[in-house]
Structure formats: structure tokens, C-alpha cells
Design a protein around this motif. Structure first.
Motif, PDB file in Angstrom:
ATOM      1  N   ARG A  85     -14.470   1.345  10.888  1.00  0.00           N
ATOM      2  CA  ARG A  85     -13.846   0.125  10.365  1.00  0.00           C
ATOM      3  C   ARG A  85     -12.850   0.462   9.262  1.00  0.00           C
ATOM      4  O   ARG A  85     -11.743  -0.061   9.231  1.00  0.00           O
ATOM      5  CB  ARG A  85     -14.932  -0.811   9.830  1.00  0.00           C
ATOM      6  CG  ARG A  85     -14.398  -2.107   9.255  1.00  0.00           C
ATOM      7  CD  ARG A  85     -15.555  -2.991   8.765  1.00  0.00           C
ATOM      8  NE  ARG A  85     -15.070  -4.197   8.216  1.00  0.00           N
ATOM      9  CZ  ARG A  85     -14.676  -4.355   6.947  1.00  0.00           C
ATOM     10  NH1 ARG A  85     -14.738  -3.341   6.098  1.00  0.00           N
ATOM     11  NH2 ARG A  85     -14.223  -5.523   6.519  1.00  0.00           N
ATOM     12  N   HIS A  86     -13.210   1.376   8.370  1.00  0.00           N
ATOM     13  CA  HIS A  86     -12.342   1.772   7.273  1.00  0.00           C
ATOM     14  C   HIS A  86     -11.043   2.415   7.806  1.00  0.00           C
ATOM     15  O   HIS A  86      -9.953   2.092   7.336  1.00  0.00           O
ATOM     16  CB  HIS A  86     -13.095   2.750   6.363  1.00  0.00           C
ATOM     17  CG  HIS A  86     -12.359   3.104   5.126  1.00  0.00           C
ATOM     18  ND1 HIS A  86     -12.104   2.197   4.127  1.00  0.00           N
ATOM     19  CD2 HIS A  86     -11.786   4.273   4.728  1.00  0.00           C
ATOM     20  CE1 HIS A  86     -11.415   2.792   3.169  1.00  0.00           C
ATOM     21  NE2 HIS A  86     -11.215   4.057   3.515  1.00  0.00           N
ATOM     22  N   GLY A  90     -20.331   6.619  11.725  1.00  0.00           N
ATOM     23  CA  GLY A  90     -20.805   5.293  12.097  1.00  0.00           C
ATOM     24  C   GLY A  90     -19.698   4.259  12.065  1.00  0.00           C
ATOM     25  O   GLY A  90     -18.515   4.549  11.863  1.00  0.00           O
ATOM     26  N   PHE A  91     -20.122   3.030  12.236  1.00  0.00           N
ATOM     27  CA  PHE A  91     -19.200   1.912  12.304  1.00  0.00           C
ATOM     28  C   PHE A  91     -18.437   1.724  10.997  1.00  0.00           C
ATOM     29  O   PHE A  91     -17.265   1.337  11.005  1.00  0.00           O
ATOM     30  CB  PHE A  91     -19.969   0.635  12.665  1.00  0.00           C
ATOM     31  CG  PHE A  91     -19.110  -0.581  12.703  1.00  0.00           C
ATOM     32  CD1 PHE A  91     -18.240  -0.785  13.767  1.00  0.00           C
ATOM     33  CD2 PHE A  91     -19.156  -1.514  11.683  1.00  0.00           C
ATOM     34  CE1 PHE A  91     -17.432  -1.899  13.806  1.00  0.00           C
ATOM     35  CE2 PHE A  91     -18.347  -2.634  11.719  1.00  0.00           C
ATOM     36  CZ  PHE A  91     -17.490  -2.829  12.790  1.00  0.00           C
ATOM     37  N   THR A  92     -19.061   2.003   9.867  1.00  0.00           N
ATOM     38  CA  THR A  92     -18.418   1.785   8.569  1.00  0.00           C
ATOM     39  C   THR A  92     -17.153   2.617   8.435  1.00  0.00           C
ATOM     40  O   THR A  92     -16.105   2.108   8.026  1.00  0.00           O
ATOM     41  CB  THR A  92     -19.396   2.129   7.433  1.00  0.00           C
ATOM     42  OG1 THR A  92     -20.608   1.406   7.647  1.00  0.00           O
ATOM     43  CG2 THR A  92     -18.823   1.753   6.092  1.00  0.00           C
ATOM     44  N   LEU A  93     -17.240   3.899   8.787  1.00  0.00           N
ATOM     45  CA  LEU A  93     -16.057   4.762   8.690  1.00  0.00           C
ATOM     46  C   LEU A  93     -14.998   4.348   9.716  1.00  0.00           C
ATOM     47  O   LEU A  93     -13.805   4.349   9.417  1.00  0.00           O
ATOM     48  CB  LEU A  93     -16.435   6.228   8.884  1.00  0.00           C
ATOM     49  CG  LEU A  93     -15.284   7.228   8.737  1.00  0.00           C
ATOM     50  CD1 LEU A  93     -14.647   7.119   7.360  1.00  0.00           C
ATOM     51  CD2 LEU A  93     -15.786   8.642   8.973  1.00  0.00           C
TER      52      LEU A  93
END
Length: 122
Positions: free
Chosen positions: A116-117, A111-114
Motif C-alpha cells: 500500500r505504501h 505484506g499489504f502495508t508495504l
């Protein structure tokens, strides 16, 4: 033809010499390409030199260059700004390219979280 003459290896220099001697149009094309390449360093007099290069390219009997000069005419203000002003967006384009590469590597995996990380760590 698109490499600076000083950066050519001996093999590539011989190949370019062979190509230009085999075809008279290549001699003219090589000169015009080098002339336009000289404009890529932003300087004050580039707007006038651009007009001279366009006139020279139109006088040549090379139809593909005529299409190129028509494209320059269609966006004359942007071309003039690119050749005369010291500003550029190279840093922005580099970040954009790196972000797109990471996104392609992760396509469909997370997803977006990974994402972004990974971008923040890159």
C-alpha cells in the motif's frame, strides 16, 4: 501495418512496400487495417462506417478477417459504443497496470502495508 503511415520510418515504409508488392492479399489487408484504424477516433458517423467496413472485410477473401468480423458482431453494442462515444477507461487501465507491476516486483517480499505504501508513493 499497425502504425500510422505518417509515423513510419523510411526503412519500415520500404519493408511494408516490399511486403505488399510480394503478396496481393497484403495490399487488401493493409487497406482494411487502415480503414478499421480510422474508426478508432470516436466520431458520430462511426456506427455507419463500422457497418461498411464489416461488409468490406466480409467480401474480402481473408479468412482471419472473417473471424474478426464475427467477433465484432457478437459484441456489436459494445463496439458501437467504443467507436462513437467520447468516454474511455484509459486512466483506470494505466493505474491498474502500474499497480500490477508493483505487485509483481514485490511478490513474496512483504505484506499489504508495504505494498500500500509503495502504491501511494508511486
Amino acid at each position: 501495418m499497425l502504425t500510422r503511415p505518417g509515423n513510419l520510418t523510411d526503412t519500415r515504409r520500404r519493408l511494408l512496400d516490399d511486403l505488399t508488392t510480394a503478396c496481393p492479399e497484403m495490399i487488401e489487408l493493409a487497406g482494411l487495417v487502415r480503414g478499421f484504424a480510422d474508426l478508432l477516433q470516436p466520431r458520430d458517423g462511426n456506427a455507419d462506417r463500422l457497418n461498411a467496413r464489416i461488409t468490406t472485410a466480409r467480401a474480402a477473401d481473408l479468412p482471419h478477417l472473417h473471424a474478426f468480423t464475427r467477433g465484432l458482431d457478437q459484441d456489436r453494442d459494445a463496439v458501437r459504443a467504443a467507436l462513437t462515444l467520447p468516454y474511455h477507461n484509459g486512466g483506470t487501465e494505466g493505474v491498474d497496470t502500474k499497480t500490477k507491476r508493483i505487485m509483481r516486483q514485490m511478490h513474496g517480499r512483504a505484506g499489504f502495508t508495504l505494498l500500500r505504501h509503495r502504491i501511494l508513493l508511486a
